[in-house]
Design a protein around this motif. Structure first.
Motif, short mmCIF file in Angstrom:
data_model
loop_
_atom_site.label_atom_id
_atom_site.label_comp_id
_atom_site.label_asym_id
_atom_site.label_seq_id
_atom_site.Cartn_x
_atom_site.Cartn_y
_atom_site.Cartn_z
N GLU A 46 4.18 -0.60 -8.63
CA GLU A 46 3.55 -1.56 -7.72
C GLU A 46 4.08 -2.97 -7.97
O GLU A 46 4.31 -3.73 -7.03
N LEU A 103 6.14 4.62 -3.81
CA LEU A 103 4.69 4.54 -3.67
C LEU A 103 4.23 5.19 -2.36
O LEU A 103 3.18 5.85 -2.33
N PHE A 141 1.58 8.26 -2.74
CA PHE A 141 0.24 8.29 -2.13
C PHE A 141 0.15 9.33 -1.01
O PHE A 141 -0.92 9.85 -0.73
N THR A 158 -1.05 10.18 -8.56
CA THR A 158 -2.25 9.44 -8.18
C THR A 158 -3.01 10.25 -7.14
O THR A 158 -2.51 11.27 -6.65
N ASN A 217 -3.76 9.14 -0.83
CA ASN A 217 -4.36 8.07 -0.03
C ASN A 217 -3.39 7.74 1.10
O ASN A 217 -2.41 7.01 0.91
N LYS A 263 -3.74 5.99 3.81
CA LYS A 263 -3.70 4.59 4.26
C LYS A 263 -2.76 3.77 3.38
O LYS A 263 -1.98 2.95 3.87
N LYS A 264 -2.85 3.99 2.07
CA LYS A 264 -1.95 3.28 1.15
C LYS A 264 -0.51 3.74 1.35
O LYS A 264 0.42 2.94 1.26
N SER A 265 -0.35 5.03 1.60
CA SER A 265 0.99 5.56 1.85
C SER A 265 1.61 4.86 3.05
O SER A 265 2.76 4.40 2.99
N ALA A 298 0.81 1.97 4.32
CA ALA A 298 1.01 0.54 4.04
C ALA A 298 2.31 0.31 3.28
O ALA A 298 3.06 -0.63 3.59
N TRP A 299 2.61 1.17 2.29
CA TRP A 299 3.84 0.99 1.52
C TRP A 299 5.08 1.36 2.34
O TRP A 299 6.11 0.70 2.25
N GLY A 328 -2.84 8.09 8.46
CA GLY A 328 -2.90 6.89 7.63
C GLY A 328 -3.04 5.61 8.42
O GLY A 328 -3.13 4.52 7.85
N THR A 329 -3.06 5.71 9.73
CA THR A 329 -3.19 4.54 10.60
C THR A 329 -3.64 5.01 11.98
O THR A 329 -3.68 6.22 12.25
#
Length: 232
Positions: free
Chosen positions: A129, A143, A147, A153, A156, A158-160, A162-163, A188-189
């Motif tokens: 990160e 990342l 995710f 981890t 996720n 949404k985090k996937s 975003a990255w 994720g969106t």
């Protein structure tokens, strides 16, 4: 001086003149420009003058140049007095803000400790990160995948997304395709077919241009470098 050297080297506003570029780099390095010292080291390395290259790059590293520290790490440069080895240079480069060093350190941690350690230790993923926040597209992609797949981890999406979106905005054609796919499917969106198609078109355009985010050092003619060394 350093900017003039780059202009001569790359032919900005003039024809490329590697002799002049070396002259300006030498003058800039004599005036204490660490970037010029390191660039001379890279040029010497590309011309196979490795021992001389190590001297220049080591000096730049000791002056706090993050890229020079990373170079010293990759080439196993040691400092007997300070006791610095490859890992020390890598850590120093990362602390000085090199996103490449931060990413490489995170990768080494992953390989050394394995997936189980990465799952249990939140700090391990934080190295990726940190590298991503410093601008490492490779770390952003890592990342995004981590995710998305739940690797090292909890999953996720949404985090996937975003990255992957961050990597896409940084110029990664692969990430642009992933953003397009996730937007089209609403993973994720929010689903947005129009924007998904826009990202798909951008990815195709990017792939047709090639990836120019990290242009290589121009290849200096060996005879030019040799004459410069002999004339020092």
């Amino acid at each position: 001086m350093f900017e003039m050297a780059l202009a001569c080297e790359k032919g900005k506003g003039m024809a490329s003149d590697f002799n002049k570029a070396l002259e300006f780099l030498a003058k800039a390095s004599n005036l204490g420009n660490t970037k010029a010292v390191f660039r001379l080291g890279l040029i010497l390395d590309s011309a196979s003058y490795l021992d001389l290259a190590k001297r220049y790059c080591l000096y730049a590293a000791l002056q706090g140049d993050a890229d020079a520290c990373l170079w010293c790490s990759k080439h196993g440069v040691t400092h007997e007095v300070l006791g610095k080895g490859a890992r020390d240079w890598l850590v120093r480069s990362a602390l000085l803000g090199s996103h490449r060093a931060s990413y490489e350190y995170a990768c080494k941690l992953e390989l050394r400790e394995g997936p189980e350690y990465m799952m249990k230790n939140i700090d391990a993923l934080s190295h990726f990160e940190r590298a991503a926040k410093l601008g490492s597209v490779e770390a952003m992609l890592f990342l995004g995948r981590a995710f998305h797949e739940g690797k090292f981890t909890r999953r996720n999406l949404k985090k996937s997304f975003a990255w992957y979106e961050s990597a896409a905005k940084s110029g990664s054609a692969f990430a642009m395709n992933k953003v397009s796919q996730m937007m089209y499917s609403g993973v994720g969106t929010e689903r947005n077919i129009e924007k998904a198609e826009e990202w798909f078109d951008l990815a195709e355009h990017r792939q047709s241009q090639g990836d120019d985010r990290n242009p290589d050092l121009p290849q200096y003619p060996l005879d030019v470098v040799r004459r410069w060394i002999e004339g020092k």
